[in-house]
Scaffold this active site. Sequence first.
Site, PDB file in Angstrom:
ATOM      1  N   SER A 116      18.600  36.911 -17.875  1.00  0.00           N
ATOM      2  CA  SER A 116      17.765  36.939 -16.676  1.00  0.00           C
ATOM      3  C   SER A 116      18.540  36.391 -15.480  1.00  0.00           C
ATOM      4  O   SER A 116      19.567  36.943 -15.094  1.00  0.00           O
ATOM      5  CB  SER A 116      16.472  36.160 -16.926  1.00  0.00           C
ATOM      6  OG  SER A 116      15.526  36.398 -15.913  1.00  0.00           O
ATOM      7  N   GLU A 212      18.345  45.552 -17.223  1.00  0.00           N
ATOM      8  CA  GLU A 212      16.931  45.334 -17.484  1.00  0.00           C
ATOM      9  C   GLU A 212      16.385  44.507 -16.330  1.00  0.00           C
ATOM     10  O   GLU A 212      17.124  44.059 -15.461  1.00  0.00           O
ATOM     11  CB  GLU A 212      16.741  44.610 -18.826  1.00  0.00           C
ATOM     12  CG  GLU A 212      17.438  43.264 -18.925  1.00  0.00           C
ATOM     13  CD  GLU A 212      16.559  42.081 -18.571  1.00  0.00           C
ATOM     14  OE1 GLU A 212      15.319  42.192 -18.670  1.00  0.00           O
ATOM     15  OE2 GLU A 212      17.096  41.033 -18.188  1.00  0.00           O
ATOM     16  N   HIS A 277      13.884  40.968 -21.309  1.00  0.00           N
ATOM     17  CA  HIS A 277      12.609  40.249 -21.303  1.00  0.00           C
ATOM     18  C   HIS A 277      11.601  40.914 -22.236  1.00  0.00           C
ATOM     19  O   HIS A 277      10.520  41.318 -21.816  1.00  0.00           O
ATOM     20  CB  HIS A 277      12.043  40.199 -19.888  1.00  0.00           C
ATOM     21  CG  HIS A 277      12.849  39.399 -18.916  1.00  0.00           C
ATOM     22  ND1 HIS A 277      14.007  39.883 -18.341  1.00  0.00           N
ATOM     23  CD2 HIS A 277      12.668  38.154 -18.421  1.00  0.00           C
ATOM     24  CE1 HIS A 277      14.494  38.970 -17.521  1.00  0.00           C
ATOM     25  NE2 HIS A 277      13.716  37.908 -17.553  1.00  0.00           N
TER      26      HIS A 277
END
Length: 307
Positions: A116, A212, A277
Site C-alpha cells: 500500500s 492495485e 488489499h
Amino acid sequence: MRELVRPARLAPGARVAVVAPSGPVVEERLQAGLDLLRGWDLDPVAAPHVLDRDPGLGHLAGTDADRAADLQTAWCDPAVDAVICARGGYGAQRVVDLLDWDAMRAAGPKVFVGFSDSTALHEAFAVRLGLVTLYGPVAAGVDFVKSARAQDHLRATLFAPETVRTLTSAGTALAPGRARGVTLGGCLTLLSSGYGTPHSRPGARGGLLLIEDVAEPPYAVDRALTQLLRTGWLDGVAGIALGSWKDCGPYDSLRPVFADRLGALGVPVVEELGFGHCEGALTVPFGVRAELDAAAGTLTLDEPALR
C-alpha cells in the site's frame, strides 16, 4: 529494467524489526502480529515510535523525523535481518527524503516487507539501494492477523521462497499473450504521485508491472493510469498484472477503464492476481525477472525472491 539484488532468506531466530513509516498503528493488532512472527521462530522487535501518533497530524504514526529514524536505525542495525512495516495508510512519501541512503546502502541487503503506502519505499529501495523487496502483508494488518492464506504465503516467501515461484490468477486475461521482464509496481496512486521524484523509477520500460489500489473510484483509477500514460511512464512496459481493487466500486465498472487505458499498449494483461488489499493477499517480489502468461493467469519467477 534490470534485475535487483536479492537479500538472503530468513532462518529460525532471525531478528525482524517492525516499523511504522506511514499511518497510526492499532496496538492490539500489532501485538497479535508480533505473536504470529514469534510463532514462526522469529525474533520480532517493535521500533521505539511504532505506536506514536503525530500531535498535529493525526493521520501519521509519529513525526516525520521519528518515523524516518526508526526505519533507518532498524535497517542499519547489523543484528536485524528484515524490516517489516506495521501498516500502510499515508506518510511514507514524507519519510524517503529524510533517510540517509548512503548509510543504508552500506548496511548491506536485507529483507523489506510492506504494501500500500509503502510503495513509495519499494520504489526508493529499488532506485537507491538496487534491492529486491517484498510487497506483502504488514505486521499489524487485519489480513496478516486473520488470514491463514496471507500468513502462509508470506512465511513461505521468507523461509522457502523456491516453493512459491508461481502465482496464479483467479481472473481472466484482459489482453492475451506472454511477456518476460523484471517485476515492479505497487499501489497505483503512489506510483502516479511519485512520478518525477528522485526516489522513483523514470519508467516501467522492460518491466512486468503489478498494480492495485484501494478506495479509489473508477474515475480516479482512470486519472492515475492516464497520468502514467501521458508522462510516458508506461512506454515499453512488457506486461501488466492487476491485483485487488477493494472499495474501488464494482469490478464491472473498473474493467472498461482497464480495457480503455491499458488495451492500446498491446501487452498481456492479467486480472485478479491476488495481491494487495484483498483477503488472503499473496506476497509478490519486486525486482526479479519473471514470465507473465495472461492466458494461463500465471506469474512465474525465474528465481526465488530471496536467495
